[in-house]
Motif scaffolding. Structure first.
Motif, PDB file in Angstrom:
ATOM      1  N   GLU A   2      -1.406  38.292   8.832  1.00 16.92           N
ATOM      2  CA  GLU A   2      -1.067  38.238  10.258  1.00 16.92           C
ATOM      3  C   GLU A   2      -1.560  36.944  10.905  1.00 16.92           C
ATOM      4  O   GLU A   2      -0.932  36.431  11.844  1.00 16.92           O
ATOM      5  CB  GLU A   2      -1.608  39.460  11.001  1.00 16.92           C
ATOM      6  N   SER A   9       3.994  30.785  13.781  1.00 15.81           N
ATOM      7  CA  SER A   9       4.858  31.020  14.938  1.00 15.81           C
ATOM      8  C   SER A   9       4.668  29.958  16.009  1.00 15.81           C
ATOM      9  O   SER A   9       5.595  29.662  16.780  1.00 15.81           O
ATOM     10  CB  SER A   9       4.574  32.415  15.528  1.00 15.81           C
ATOM     11  N   PHE A  63       9.593  41.350  11.072  1.00 12.20           N
ATOM     12  CA  PHE A  63       8.450  41.170  11.971  1.00 12.20           C
ATOM     13  C   PHE A  63       7.996  39.714  12.005  1.00 12.20           C
ATOM     14  O   PHE A  63       7.681  39.176  13.076  1.00 12.20           O
ATOM     15  CB  PHE A  63       7.289  42.068  11.534  1.00 12.20           C
ATOM     16  N   PHE A  66      10.716  37.567  13.845  1.00  6.10           N
ATOM     17  CA  PHE A  66      10.741  37.803  15.287  1.00  6.10           C
ATOM     18  C   PHE A  66       9.454  37.328  15.965  1.00  6.10           C
ATOM     19  O   PHE A  66       9.462  37.042  17.169  1.00  6.10           O
ATOM     20  CB  PHE A  66      10.970  39.285  15.570  1.00  6.10           C
ATOM     21  N   SER A  67       8.355  37.247  15.215  1.00  2.00           N
ATOM     22  CA  SER A  67       7.127  36.699  15.792  1.00  2.00           C
ATOM     23  C   SER A  67       7.342  35.247  16.209  1.00  2.00           C
ATOM     24  O   SER A  67       6.828  34.799  17.244  1.00  2.00           O
ATOM     25  CB  SER A  67       5.979  36.781  14.770  1.00  2.00           C
ATOM     26  N   CYS A  70       9.169  35.198  19.416  1.00  2.00           N
ATOM     27  CA  CYS A  70       8.366  35.668  20.549  1.00  2.00           C
ATOM     28  C   CYS A  70       7.738  34.497  21.290  1.00  2.00           C
ATOM     29  O   CYS A  70       7.642  34.502  22.522  1.00  2.00           O
ATOM     30  CB  CYS A  70       7.275  36.616  20.064  1.00  2.00           C
ATOM     31  N   ASP A 111       8.583  40.510  25.538  1.00  2.00           N
ATOM     32  CA  ASP A 111       8.798  40.146  24.145  1.00  2.00           C
ATOM     33  C   ASP A 111       7.711  39.192  23.661  1.00  2.00           C
ATOM     34  O   ASP A 111       7.204  39.341  22.539  1.00  2.00           O
ATOM     35  CB  ASP A 111      10.179  39.503  23.976  1.00  2.00           C
ATOM     36  N   HIS A 115       5.643  42.616  22.305  1.00  2.00           N
ATOM     37  CA  HIS A 115       6.255  42.649  20.974  1.00  2.00           C
ATOM     38  C   HIS A 115       5.497  41.777  19.983  1.00  2.00           C
ATOM     39  O   HIS A 115       5.338  42.154  18.808  1.00  2.00           O
ATOM     40  CB  HIS A 115       7.723  42.191  21.053  1.00  2.00           C
ATOM     41  N   TYR A 119       4.083  43.060  16.463  1.00  2.00           N
ATOM     42  CA  TYR A 119       4.452  42.474  15.172  1.00  2.00           C
ATOM     43  C   TYR A 119       3.216  42.163  14.340  1.00  2.00           C
ATOM     44  O   TYR A 119       3.158  42.477  13.139  1.00  2.00           O
ATOM     45  CB  TYR A 119       5.264  41.194  15.384  1.00  2.00           C
ATOM     46  N   ILE A 123       2.339  43.927  10.829  1.00  2.00           N
ATOM     47  CA  ILE A 123       2.188  43.101   9.625  1.00  2.00           C
ATOM     48  C   ILE A 123       0.826  43.360   8.987  1.00  2.00           C
ATOM     49  O   ILE A 123       0.706  43.491   7.757  1.00  2.00           O
ATOM     50  CB  ILE A 123       2.362  41.611   9.971  1.00  2.00           C
ATOM     51  N   GLY A 136       5.935  51.395  14.724  1.00  4.51           N
ATOM     52  CA  GLY A 136       7.246  50.835  14.423  1.00  4.51           C
ATOM     53  C   GLY A 136       8.362  51.505  15.200  1.00  4.51           C
ATOM     54  O   GLY A 136       9.291  50.846  15.673  1.00  4.51           O
ATOM     55  N   TRP A 139       8.252  50.208  18.687  1.00  2.00           N
ATOM     56  CA  TRP A 139       8.838  48.860  18.714  1.00  2.00           C
ATOM     57  C   TRP A 139      10.359  48.925  18.647  1.00  2.00           C
ATOM     58  O   TRP A 139      11.055  48.226  19.402  1.00  2.00           O
ATOM     59  CB  TRP A 139       8.316  48.033  17.536  1.00  2.00           C
TER      60      TRP A 139
END
Length: 383
Positions: A2, A9, A63, A66-67, A70, A111, A115, A119, A123, A136, A139
């Motif tokens: 993570e 990200s 995940f 999408f991170s 974000c 988000d 979010h 995520y 993770i 999940g 989410w």
């Protein structure tokens, strides 16, 4: 893992700054092409680094992907609100201009913060072979509600006649939560699915002897009435009560951006039946679907109400459509309560699942009496 996802990200900032300072990257079609390329590169990066030790669940890639986005959403919201600059000016003009609406700004904050945190948590749990099923489902409900209202609102609202190529970048964020929800619903549940003595005992109480459930049923009835009423307002009902509510309490429901009307119709046609189903599940024992579906719906309502409340107060919403000062507390309280009710139902259903289990006799219980009916116990106690 993570930590790596979080740090990678942040590379989104470099991508945005590069595009913002390079005129050739700011054409509408080029923005779409770069957006697709970035999504592919991010996925390929995570595929390469996990090739020797692949994740146990393919949702990891969703995940992680999408991170990355974000961070883009958080930057978009902060730049539209004037907190930062130098990253998204080009996107506001030639990418997705509707991201400058109050609803979209609040949606991007959700988000980019809520979010994003979910995520990283999922993770972390996924990578350590821990269950993330409940989180999940929350989410999946949140993101699906987010994108279904957002995409539909773009098409039917005032921006429907000016859709740019970058609009299609929203499609993965609309479709993948559906796939993710299906996978999560089909995963084994965290707790037991069959109940014995204790489950039978809990299920023997009628609703009148379960004060918490009774209160939740009353709250659900109120939420159903509020859902129906606001749906009628969004549909331009000529009823005097609807006209007064629209004019004196929530004029934002008629904002031409289209999002509030779409949201109210989503609630009317999809959430209203679910609220009725939840009442049934709190009255009739053995509804094994209750814990999962209440969490899924709670995620969707929490996100929608956050964006709705925030947008109706945001300075980018023109004054005639904001909540009037004299009705501020009443409207805010009603909307906050409406947002909280599904989460309360979900907390009740996941914290003690005995009432929602399928009761079965265990081996060796043949001929043994069941626990007496709870109403009988209460009568004996009073006698």
């Amino acid at each position: 893992m993570e930590r790596l996802v979080f740090l990678f990200s942040l590379m989104a900032l470099a991508v945005l700054h590069c595009m913002n300072t390079t005129p050739d990257f700011q054409e509408p079609v080029v923005i779409l092409q770069i957006g697709i390329a970035v999504l592919v590169v991010v996925w390929f990066f995570y595929f390469l680094i996990t090739r020797r030790n692949p994740p146990k669940d393919t949702l990891f890639y969703v995940f992680a992907e999408f991170s990355f986005t974000c961070v883009i959403d958080l930057v978009s919201a902060m730049e539209h609100d004037g907190f930062i600059s130098g990253f998204m000016e080009f996107y506001q003009k030639t990418g997705e201009p509707y991201l400058g609406t109050a609803y979209a700004i609040m949606m991007c904050y959700w988000d980019g913060i809520v979010h994003f945190i979910m995520y990283l948590m999922m993770i972390q749990r996924l990578w350590n072979s821990k269950s993330y099923r409940t989180l999940g489902l929350f989410w999946a409900g949140s993101l699906f509600a987010n994108m279904s209202v957002f995409v539909t609102g773009i098409v039917v609202g005032k921006f429907g006649s000016d859709i740019r190529p970058a609009f299609w970048l929203n499609m993965p964020f609309l479709m993948l939560p559906i796939w993710g929800a299906i996978k999560l619903f089909n995963q084994p549940k965290n707790g037991p699915t069959l109940g014995g003595y204790r489950a039978h005992y809990d299920q023997s109480f009628n609703l009148i002897w379960r004060p918490t459930d009774l209160l939740l049923v009353l709250l659900l009835l109120g939420a159903m009435a509020f859902t129906l009423f606001r749906g009628l307002v969004a549909l331009d009902s000529p009823l005097e009560a609807c006209t007064i509510y629209l004019r004196q309490y929530e004029p934002y429901l008629k904002d031409p951006v289209g999002y509030p009307k779409v949201m109210m119709l989503h609630f009317l046609f999809y959430m209203l039946p679910m609220l009725g189903a939840f009442i049934y599940g709190l009255v009739v024992p053995g509804c094994t679907w209750m814990p999962d579906w209440t969490v899924f719906v709670a995620g969707g309502v929490a996100q929608c109400q956050w964006a709705h409340i925030g947008a109706s107060l945001h300075p980018r919403t023109v004054a005639p459509f904001r909540i009037p000062d004299e009705a501020f507390l009443a409207v805010l309280a009603a909307n906050l309560l409406y947002a909280v009710i599904p989460s309360l139902i979900a907390m009740r259903c996941t914290s003690n699942t005995n009432f929602f289990l399928t009761v079965t006799k265990l081996p060796g219980m043949e001929g043994m009496p069941w626990v007496p009916d709870a109403d009988t116990l209460v009568e004996k106690k009073h006698n």
